[in-house]
Design a protein around this motif. Structure first.
Motif, mmCIF file in Angstrom:
data_model
loop_
_atom_site.group_PDB
_atom_site.id
_atom_site.type_symbol
_atom_site.label_atom_id
_atom_site.label_comp_id
_atom_site.label_asym_id
_atom_site.label_seq_id
_atom_site.Cartn_x
_atom_site.Cartn_y
_atom_site.Cartn_z
ATOM 1 N N LEU A 142 0.892 -1.167 -0.074
ATOM 2 C CA LEU A 142 0.035 0.109 -0.229
ATOM 3 C C LEU A 142 0.908 1.251 0.050
ATOM 4 O O LEU A 142 1.646 1.572 1.070
ATOM 5 N N HIS A 143 0.694 1.941 -1.049
ATOM 6 C CA HIS A 143 1.563 3.179 -1.100
ATOM 7 C C HIS A 143 0.403 4.533 -1.425
ATOM 8 O O HIS A 143 -0.043 4.335 -2.586
ATOM 9 N N ASP A 144 0.694 5.471 -0.729
ATOM 10 C CA ASP A 144 0.100 6.542 -1.232
ATOM 11 C C ASP A 144 -1.745 6.325 -1.035
ATOM 12 O O ASP A 144 -2.094 6.920 -1.878
ATOM 13 N N GLY A 145 -2.082 5.263 -0.400
ATOM 14 C CA GLY A 145 -3.536 4.905 -0.513
ATOM 15 C C GLY A 145 -3.915 4.052 -1.551
ATOM 16 O O GLY A 145 -4.886 3.559 -1.473
ATOM 17 N N ASN A 197 4.588 -1.690 3.410
ATOM 18 C CA ASN A 197 5.694 -2.221 2.545
ATOM 19 C C ASN A 197 5.771 -3.670 2.367
ATOM 20 O O ASN A 197 6.900 -4.170 2.521
ATOM 21 N N GLY A 198 5.027 -4.378 1.957
ATOM 22 C CA GLY A 198 5.138 -5.637 1.648
ATOM 23 C C GLY A 198 4.882 -6.622 2.795
ATOM 24 O O GLY A 198 5.648 -6.911 3.480
ATOM 25 N N ILE A 199 3.660 -7.183 2.973
ATOM 26 C CA ILE A 199 3.182 -8.366 3.837
ATOM 27 C C ILE A 199 2.676 -9.377 3.088
ATOM 28 O O ILE A 199 1.897 -9.373 2.299
ATOM 29 N N THR A 200 2.840 -10.802 3.693
ATOM 30 C CA THR A 200 2.080 -11.866 3.214
ATOM 31 C C THR A 200 1.221 -12.207 4.351
ATOM 32 O O THR A 200 1.575 -12.576 5.606
ATOM 33 N N LEU A 201 -0.213 -12.296 3.899
ATOM 34 C CA LEU A 201 -1.212 -12.491 5.287
ATOM 35 C C LEU A 201 -1.215 -14.232 5.490
ATOM 36 O O LEU A 201 -1.135 -14.887 4.461
ATOM 37 N N PRO A 202 -1.106 -14.681 6.779
ATOM 38 C CA PRO A 202 -1.318 -15.982 6.966
ATOM 39 C C PRO A 202 -2.709 -16.573 6.571
ATOM 40 O O PRO A 202 -3.557 -15.625 6.409
ATOM 41 N N GLU A 203 -2.678 -17.879 6.408
ATOM 42 C CA GLU A 203 -3.991 -18.450 6.258
ATOM 43 C C GLU A 203 -5.165 -18.083 7.502
ATOM 44 O O GLU A 203 -4.670 -18.289 8.431
#
Length: 206
Positions: free
Chosen positions: A114-117, A153-159
C-alpha cells in the motif's frame, strides 16, 4: 358420598401470563435469535469508510454470509462462506473489541503493498483511475483528501487472516493500526445502506 372438590382456578394474573405473556416472550426470544444469527443492522459511527458510507448511515448486515452461529454465542454451526476481497464486513476490533465496519482488501495467502493510499495485491495494482480501485468487477471509490495514511511495504497474510482498511484511507483506524483480523471472527457482510441522514430510506447496495 361427598362430591369431588372443584379444581383450583388459576388467578387472573397467572392466567394472563399463560395466555399472553409467555407467547409474547417466546416471540421476542425468536426475534432476538434471528437478529443475532440471521440478519442485523449497523449504524456507521464515523467517516472512515467515506465516500462509500457516511456517518449515521444505517446498514443492513447479513449475519449468515460467513457462517451460521448458535444464537447469542460465537459458536459456528455451519460454514456458509468466507470473506472475500472487496466485501464490507462487520467485526470486533482486535485492539479494543469495538464493533467496526471496514472493507476486506486481502485474504490469507495474499501479498499486500500500500503506497499513497493505493493497493497492490500479489503484485497487481488495483488502481483504475484517480481515487478508484477495482476488486474484481467491484469498483470502489476512495477518499484521499487527507492523503493515503500509513503505507504497507509488503506483507503476506497467513491463512485464516484478513486485512481490512477504510475507504477513507487517510482517516481510518484499521488493520494498519490494530493488525490482521481472524476470518472466523467476522460477524457478517454489509449488504446495503437502507437509511441515510438527510435522504431517508433507500437501498444502496455495497
Amino acid at each position: 358420598m361427598n362430591a369431588a372438590a372443584p379444581a383450583p382456578r388459576l388467578s387472573p394474573v397467572l392466567a394472563w401470563l399463560r395466555r399472553e405473556a409467555l407467547p409474547l416472550a417466546a416471540m421476542l426470544l425468536l426475534l432476538c435469535a434471528a437478529r443475532d444469527s440471521l440478519a442485523n443492522h449497523y449504524q456507521v459511527p464515523s467517516g472512515s469508510m467515506q465516500p462509500t458510507l457516511q456517518p449515521g448511515d444505517r446498514v443492513a448486515v447479513d449475519m449468515r454470509a460467513y457462517g451460521l452461529r448458535l444464537p447469542f454465542t460465537d459458536v459456528q454451526l455451519l460454514g456458509t462462506g468466507r470473506p472475500q476481497r472487496g466485501d464490507v464486513a462487520v467485526f470486533d476490533s482486535p485492539a479494543e473489541g469495538t464493533r467496526l465496519i471496514k472493507r476486506v482488501v486481502a485474504v490469507g495467502g495474499d501479498r499486500v503493498e500500500l503506497h499513497d493510499g493505493y493497493l497492490s495485491i500479489n503484485g497487481q495494482p488495483l488502481q483504475q483511475a484517480p481515487a478508484n480501485e477495482a476488486f474484481g468487477s467491484k469498483q470502489v471509490r476512495l477518499d484521499l483528501d487527507q492523503g493515503g495514511g500509513p503505507d504497507i511495504n509488503g506483507i503476506t497474510l497467513p491463512e485464516g487472516k484478513l486485512l481490512v482498511l477504510g475507504d477513507h484511507r487517510g482517516n481510518s483506524f484499521d488493520g494498519r493500526f490494530f493488525g490482521l483480523v481472524d476470518a472466523d471472527a467476522v460477524y457478517g457482510k454489509a449488504l446495503a445502506v437502507y437509511w441515510r441522514r438527510g435522504e431517508g430510506p433507500q437501498w444502496q447496495r455495497l
